[in-house]
Write a protein that holds these residues in place. Sequence first.
Motif, PDB file in Angstrom:
ATOM      1  N   TYR A   8     -29.739 -18.439  17.106  1.00  0.00           N
ATOM      2  CA  TYR A   8     -28.763 -19.276  16.393  1.00  0.00           C
ATOM      3  C   TYR A   8     -28.070 -20.210  17.369  1.00  0.00           C
ATOM      4  O   TYR A   8     -27.700 -19.795  18.466  1.00  0.00           O
ATOM      5  N   CYS A  10     -25.087 -23.609  17.377  1.00  0.00           N
ATOM      6  CA  CYS A  10     -24.133 -24.351  16.545  1.00  0.00           C
ATOM      7  C   CYS A  10     -23.633 -25.558  17.345  1.00  0.00           C
ATOM      8  O   CYS A  10     -22.550 -25.527  17.934  1.00  0.00           O
ATOM      9  N   LEU A  30     -29.735 -25.652   9.610  1.00  0.00           N
ATOM     10  CA  LEU A  30     -29.016 -24.885   8.590  1.00  0.00           C
ATOM     11  C   LEU A  30     -27.845 -25.735   8.120  1.00  0.00           C
ATOM     12  O   LEU A  30     -26.993 -26.116   8.926  1.00  0.00           O
ATOM     13  N   GLY A  33     -27.181 -23.320   3.668  1.00  0.00           N
ATOM     14  CA  GLY A  33     -27.981 -22.089   3.596  1.00  0.00           C
ATOM     15  C   GLY A  33     -28.393 -21.699   2.180  1.00  0.00           C
ATOM     16  O   GLY A  33     -29.019 -20.660   1.975  1.00  0.00           O
ATOM     17  N   GLN A  34     -28.067 -22.539   1.190  1.00  0.00           N
ATOM     18  CA  GLN A  34     -28.268 -22.138  -0.210  1.00  0.00           C
ATOM     19  C   GLN A  34     -29.733 -22.190  -0.644  1.00  0.00           C
ATOM     20  O   GLN A  34     -30.096 -21.576  -1.647  1.00  0.00           O
ATOM     21  N   LEU A  36     -32.311 -22.465   2.201  1.00  0.00           N
ATOM     22  CA  LEU A  36     -33.031 -21.925   3.355  1.00  0.00           C
ATOM     23  C   LEU A  36     -32.902 -20.399   3.463  1.00  0.00           C
ATOM     24  O   LEU A  36     -33.893 -19.701   3.721  1.00  0.00           O
ATOM     25  N   VAL A  37     -31.712 -19.880   3.266  1.00  0.00           N
ATOM     26  CA  VAL A  37     -31.517 -18.430   3.440  1.00  0.00           C
ATOM     27  C   VAL A  37     -32.337 -17.630   2.412  1.00  0.00           C
ATOM     28  O   VAL A  37     -33.035 -16.680   2.795  1.00  0.00           O
ATOM     29  N   LEU A  50     -32.226 -21.213  14.310  1.00  0.00           N
ATOM     30  CA  LEU A  50     -31.456 -21.942  13.296  1.00  0.00           C
ATOM     31  C   LEU A  50     -30.430 -22.813  14.005  1.00  0.00           C
ATOM     32  O   LEU A  50     -29.646 -22.316  14.819  1.00  0.00           O
ATOM     33  N   ASP A  52     -27.302 -24.769  13.278  1.00  0.00           N
ATOM     34  CA  ASP A  52     -26.260 -24.873  12.245  1.00  0.00           C
ATOM     35  C   ASP A  52     -25.510 -26.201  12.396  1.00  0.00           C
ATOM     36  O   ASP A  52     -25.007 -26.507  13.489  1.00  0.00           O
ATOM     37  N   ARG A  54     -22.713 -27.034  10.831  1.00  0.00           N
ATOM     38  CA  ARG A  54     -21.378 -26.958  10.232  1.00  0.00           C
ATOM     39  C   ARG A  54     -20.272 -27.573  11.072  1.00  0.00           C
ATOM     40  O   ARG A  54     -19.238 -27.954  10.537  1.00  0.00           O
ATOM     41  N   ARG A 108     -20.964 -24.494  -1.174  1.00  0.00           N
ATOM     42  CA  ARG A 108     -21.660 -24.465   0.122  1.00  0.00           C
ATOM     43  C   ARG A 108     -22.786 -25.495   0.225  1.00  0.00           C
ATOM     44  O   ARG A 108     -23.045 -26.017   1.310  1.00  0.00           O
ATOM     45  N   GLY A 113     -28.988 -31.172   2.600  1.00  0.00           N
ATOM     46  CA  GLY A 113     -29.878 -30.020   2.424  1.00  0.00           C
ATOM     47  C   GLY A 113     -30.733 -30.182   1.185  1.00  0.00           C
ATOM     48  O   GLY A 113     -31.932 -29.886   1.186  1.00  0.00           O
TER      49      GLY A 113
END
Length: 286
Positions: A8, A10, A30, A33-34, A36-37, A50, A52, A54, A108, A113
Amino acid sequence: MKLPAFEYACPATVAEAVTLLASRDEAKLLAGGQSLVPMMAFRIASPSLLVDLRKLSELRRIDITKDGVRLGAMVRWRDIEDDARLDTAHPLLKAAIAHVAHYQIRNRGTVGGSVAHADPAAEMPGVAVACEAEIAVVGTAGSRVIRADDFFIAPLVTALAADEIIVDIRLPAWPAQRRFGFQEFSRRRGDFAMAAAVVFYDVDDAGKARNAHIGAIGVGDRPVRLTAAEAEVNGKLVDLAVAERACAAASAAVNPQDDIHASGAYRKSLIGTMVERALMSACAQH
Ligand SMILES: Cc1cc2nc3c(=O)[nH]c(=O)nc-3n(C[C@H](O)[C@H](O)[C@H](O)COP(=O)(O)OP(=O)(O)OC[C@H]3O[C@@H](n4cnc5c(N)ncnc54)[C@H](O)[C@@H]3O)c2cc1C
């Protein structure tokens, strides 16, 4: 279900994110994540890294200028819902986004995405194609802007290179008098569309429609414009007879496949009905 193991990162800047994404073949971005996760949980995706997004607050801006609306890739569905400026700057976007998923997911999920995921039944890609949006991306080779119509290639397949990040989605300016309709049919509120129609047109001094744009969602392997249906609208005073002819043209223009949710024949009929209803709601607006 447990996710496969992954590393991971960020990053704090877009440049850093691009470098990380390009650092190995199995890296993935990422956002919310809605999508991909769940794909990782089902082992449809197994990224080893990943990245991220954010912390990249510059990607969470909604800019509205005379040229249109610029949605940063990390803008969430909820941000669009909450932005009162968009009621006039892009009412069609607001109407469409109201159909995306459920409350928790809208908190989210992001526009970048959704566009990168390229689900043919998703609302945002359909709005992007119908509105002739542009998608700005940055990668190791620099930046480029891709027309939405060139961006979506097939289900979950886009024109994005492996090391490219979407930075924003640009929707052209929305004239105040423009008429529009968005109609979607799904089994339950918040489910992906069985079929949805995106419609807008401008009106000339004689009250006749011009610049008609009609898009279809969920009836092919990518969102499409329905130019034959648009031709039924341009130059006409939009009424039920015009909407019925556009309905027939829309159904004739698509060839959806059978799947577990519906037969192709059902979706073919449904998209015509969605176009007809969207046109009727558009012409009732003023
Ligand atoms: C139960 C459920 C119902 C849903 N219903 C709907 C619906 O009705 N309509 C709808 O449209 N969506 C629906 N969704 C999906 C939801 O809208 C997601 O928000 C959307 O698919 C994007 O997810 P995300 O922003 O969380 O991105 P993620 O899941 O984090 O990422 C999705 C993909 O995009 C890539 N990606 C993310 N950001 C970028 C970027 N900036 N540049 C390049 N690639 C990027 C990721 O690497 C990944 O491949 C639903 C999801 C669930 C779980």
